[in-house]
Design a protein around this motif. Structure first.
Motif, PDB file in Angstrom:
ATOM      1  N   ILE A   1       0.850  -1.189   0.000  1.00  0.00           N
ATOM      2  CA  ILE A   1       0.000   0.000   0.000  1.00  0.00           C
ATOM      3  C   ILE A   1       0.885   1.237   0.000  1.00  0.00           C
ATOM      4  N   MET A   2       0.612   2.160  -0.914  1.00  0.00           N
ATOM      5  CA  MET A   2       1.305   3.447  -0.915  1.00  0.00           C
ATOM      6  C   MET A   2       0.469   4.431  -0.110  1.00  0.00           C
ATOM      7  N   LEU A   3       1.097   5.046   0.844  1.00  0.00           N
ATOM      8  CA  LEU A   3       0.427   5.970   1.748  1.00  0.00           C
ATOM      9  C   LEU A   3       0.915   7.377   1.436  1.00  0.00           C
ATOM     10  N   ASP A   4       0.093   8.128   0.721  1.00  0.00           N
ATOM     11  CA  ASP A   4       0.414   9.418   0.118  1.00  0.00           C
ATOM     12  C   ASP A   4       1.411   9.231  -1.033  1.00  0.00           C
ATOM     13  N   ALA A   5       1.373  10.174  -1.963  1.00  0.00           N
ATOM     14  CA  ALA A   5       2.149  10.049  -3.202  1.00  0.00           C
ATOM     15  C   ALA A   5       2.608  11.435  -3.647  1.00  0.00           C
ATOM     16  N   GLY A   6       3.382  12.086  -2.780  1.00  0.00           N
ATOM     17  CA  GLY A   6       3.874  13.420  -3.091  1.00  0.00           C
ATOM     18  C   GLY A   6       4.956  13.411  -4.159  1.00  0.00           C
ATOM     19  N   ASN A   7       5.360  14.610  -4.576  1.00  0.00           N
ATOM     20  CA  ASN A   7       6.339  14.793  -5.644  1.00  0.00           C
ATOM     21  C   ASN A   7       7.592  13.948  -5.397  1.00  0.00           C
ATOM     22  N   GLY A   8       7.954  13.095  -6.356  1.00  0.00           N
ATOM     23  CA  GLY A   8       9.180  12.306  -6.271  1.00  0.00           C
ATOM     24  C   GLY A   8       9.041  10.970  -5.567  1.00  0.00           C
ATOM     25  N   SER A   9       7.903  10.710  -4.956  1.00  0.00           N
ATOM     26  CA  SER A   9       7.765   9.492  -4.150  1.00  0.00           C
ATOM     27  C   SER A   9       7.672   8.236  -5.003  1.00  0.00           C
ATOM     28  N   PHE A  10       7.128   8.338  -6.232  1.00  0.00           N
ATOM     29  CA  PHE A  10       6.986   7.154  -7.077  1.00  0.00           C
ATOM     30  C   PHE A  10       8.353   6.592  -7.456  1.00  0.00           C
ATOM     31  N   SER A  11       9.292   7.470  -7.789  1.00  0.00           N
ATOM     32  CA  SER A  11      10.636   7.007  -8.117  1.00  0.00           C
ATOM     33  C   SER A  11      11.262   6.267  -6.943  1.00  0.00           C
ATOM     34  N   ARG A  12      11.044   6.780  -5.737  1.00  0.00           N
ATOM     35  CA  ARG A  12      11.557   6.105  -4.540  1.00  0.00           C
ATOM     36  C   ARG A  12      10.873   4.759  -4.330  1.00  0.00           C
ATOM     37  N   LEU A  13       9.590   4.692  -4.608  1.00  0.00           N
ATOM     38  CA  LEU A  13       8.860   3.433  -4.476  1.00  0.00           C
ATOM     39  C   LEU A  13       9.535   2.327  -5.273  1.00  0.00           C
ATOM     40  N   LEU A  14       9.995   2.668  -6.481  1.00  0.00           N
ATOM     41  CA  LEU A  14      10.567   1.666  -7.380  1.00  0.00           C
ATOM     42  C   LEU A  14      11.897   1.127  -6.871  1.00  0.00           C
TER      43      LEU A  14
ATOM     44  N   ASP B   1       3.334  -4.524  -7.986  1.00  0.00           N
ATOM     45  CA  ASP B   1       3.019  -5.170  -6.707  1.00  0.00           C
ATOM     46  C   ASP B   1       2.060  -4.336  -5.860  1.00  0.00           C
ATOM     47  N   LEU B   2       1.863  -3.096  -6.258  1.00  0.00           N
ATOM     48  CA  LEU B   2       1.036  -2.189  -5.459  1.00  0.00           C
ATOM     49  C   LEU B   2      -0.439  -2.549  -5.600  1.00  0.00           C
ATOM     50  N   ARG B   3      -1.092  -2.803  -4.459  1.00  0.00           N
ATOM     51  CA  ARG B   3      -2.522  -3.138  -4.490  1.00  0.00           C
ATOM     52  C   ARG B   3      -3.394  -1.918  -4.265  1.00  0.00           C
ATOM     53  N   ALA B   4      -2.901  -0.963  -3.484  1.00  0.00           N
ATOM     54  CA  ALA B   4      -3.736   0.183  -3.131  1.00  0.00           C
ATOM     55  C   ALA B   4      -2.870   1.400  -2.871  1.00  0.00           C
ATOM     56  N   ALA B   5      -3.495   2.556  -2.970  1.00  0.00           N
ATOM     57  CA  ALA B   5      -2.865   3.827  -2.601  1.00  0.00           C
ATOM     58  C   ALA B   5      -3.872   4.623  -1.783  1.00  0.00           C
ATOM     59  N   ILE B   6      -3.365   5.303  -0.783  1.00  0.00           N
ATOM     60  CA  ILE B   6      -4.183   6.140   0.091  1.00  0.00           C
ATOM     61  C   ILE B   6      -3.667   7.563  -0.015  1.00  0.00           C
ATOM     62  N   ILE B   7      -4.542   8.492  -0.318  1.00  0.00           N
ATOM     63  CA  ILE B   7      -4.188   9.910  -0.345  1.00  0.00           C
ATOM     64  C   ILE B   7      -4.934  10.577   0.806  1.00  0.00           C
ATOM     65  N   THR B   8      -4.194  11.143   1.737  1.00  0.00           N
ATOM     66  CA  THR B   8      -4.822  11.696   2.939  1.00  0.00           C
ATOM     67  C   THR B   8      -5.549  13.001   2.665  1.00  0.00           C
ATOM     68  N   HIS B   9      -5.070  13.778   1.702  1.00  0.00           N
ATOM     69  CA  HIS B   9      -5.774  15.002   1.312  1.00  0.00           C
ATOM     70  C   HIS B   9      -5.208  15.486  -0.010  1.00  0.00           C
ATOM     71  N   LEU B  10      -5.925  16.402  -0.639  1.00  0.00           N
ATOM     72  CA  LEU B  10      -5.626  16.756  -2.022  1.00  0.00           C
ATOM     73  C   LEU B  10      -4.820  18.048  -2.136  1.00  0.00           C
ATOM     74  N   HIS B  11      -3.717  18.107  -1.414  1.00  0.00           N
ATOM     75  CA  HIS B  11      -2.661  19.075  -1.672  1.00  0.00           C
ATOM     76  C   HIS B  11      -1.587  18.373  -2.506  1.00  0.00           C
ATOM     77  N   PRO B  12      -1.010  19.056  -3.504  1.00  0.00           N
ATOM     78  CA  PRO B  12      -0.097  18.380  -4.432  1.00  0.00           C
ATOM     79  C   PRO B  12       1.081  17.673  -3.770  1.00  0.00           C
ATOM     80  N   ASP B  13       1.590  18.187  -2.667  1.00  0.00           N
ATOM     81  CA  ASP B  13       2.735  17.519  -2.040  1.00  0.00           C
ATOM     82  C   ASP B  13       2.351  16.192  -1.398  1.00  0.00           C
ATOM     83  N   HIS B  14       1.061  15.822  -1.525  1.00  0.00           N
ATOM     84  CA  HIS B  14       0.606  14.518  -1.037  1.00  0.00           C
ATOM     85  C   HIS B  14       0.009  13.648  -2.143  1.00  0.00           C
ATOM     86  N   TYR B  15      -0.251  14.230  -3.335  1.00  0.00           N
ATOM     87  CA  TYR B  15      -0.858  13.397  -4.377  1.00  0.00           C
ATOM     88  C   TYR B  15      -0.236  13.551  -5.758  1.00  0.00           C
ATOM     89  N   ALA B  16       0.727  14.436  -5.957  1.00  0.00           N
ATOM     90  CA  ALA B  16       1.199  14.770  -7.308  1.00  0.00           C
ATOM     91  C   ALA B  16       1.671  13.555  -8.108  1.00  0.00           C
TER      92      ALA B  16
END
Length: 257
Positions: free
Chosen positions: A31-44, A51-66
């Motif tokens: 599960i990815m918990l928030d997805a701010g700028n640059g986090s996807f590259s780190r995930l990899l 392998d990711l089944r779910a993602a959770i975005i706590t709120h819709l500010h770009p530094d948490h969902y971009a």
């Protein structure tokens, strides 16, 4: 249960860093918990995005969902190539409506679940939350005190973790975090910022004090302003907590049993 820090900065990353993002692993659930700028590259660096089944975005500010935009592109490509066979379940707030509408339209990659549409339960010790499950992992969404509709998240599996998201301190959050194995808590400001963050965020000392009331076993502070001295944030959090505090470090993994 494992928690890996993908990004810990806000509202923009430090050089070479990433904004808010974390990877939870428990059994077969990734599960990815928030997805701010640059986090996807780190995930990899830790798992394949398939392998990711779910993602959770706590709120819709770009530094948490971009980075949902790049996760979408990767997921669409993987589905077309037969590398994955189901979409990513995406939990997120339904407000602001304009942002939600844009993200909800990405049905080619995401199975979108508005958090406020989830059933409600009262969980010990008497906290009303929205609830969901990803595999054997249960998720508890507590409305947060922020400038946008936002949620703190409890994660119950082989361990119990609570992530504050962006929020001012509340008694409900202290109750949700009660005796958590890990409390991952925002620490946006220093002592002198209390008036500036009031009603939206926490200072490091407030994060420590809330964790002390909740009697959490381990406090990890995160959501750092890149221009601040992290040693000062840590010291003020420890003064509030009256114990040892960890700084979130990108790439570090924490284990709960």
């Amino acid at each position: 249960m494992r928690l890996t820090v993908l990004g810990c900065w806000s509202p923009y990353p430090a050089p070479g860093g990433a904004c808010s993002g974390y990877l939870l692993q428990d059994g077969g659930a990734y599960i990815m918990l928030d997805a701010g700028n640059g986090s996807f590259s780190r995930l990899l660096q830790f798992v394949h995005h398939c392998d990711l089944r779910a993602a959770i975005i706590t709120h819709l500010h770009p530094d948490h969902y971009a980075d949902l935009y790049v996760l979408r592109r990767a997921t669409v490509a993987a589905l077309k190539r037969g590398m994955r066979h189901r979409r990513v379940v995406l939990f997120l707030p339904s407000e602001p409506a304009q942002v939600f509408k844009e993200l909800a339209a990405f049905s080619d990659a995401f199975e979108v679940v508005p958090v406020d549409s989830l059933p409600e339960e009262v969980v010990p010790p008497g906290v009303r939350v929205h609830v969901a499950s990803v595999g054997a992992v249960r998720l508890f969404f507590l409305p947060a005190c922020h400038s946008l509709p936002a949620y703190s998240v409890g994660v119950e599996g082989s361990g119990y973790l609570v992530y504050s998201g962006d929020t001012a301190p509340t008694e409900e959050l202290a109750a949700l975090a009660s005796e958590a194995g890990i409390f991952l808590c925002e620490a946006t400001g220093l002592d002198g910022d209390e008036d500036f963050v009031q009603g939206r965020h926490m200072t490091a000392r407030q994060a420590g004090a809330l964790a002390r009331r909740a009697e959490v076993r381990e406090l990890i502070i995160t959501h750092f302003f890149p221009e601040y001295d992290l040693a000062a944030l840590k010291a003020q959090a420890e003064a509030g907590y009256r114990g040892r505090v960890e700084l979130a470090v990108e790439g570090d993994t924490y284990f709960l049993y």
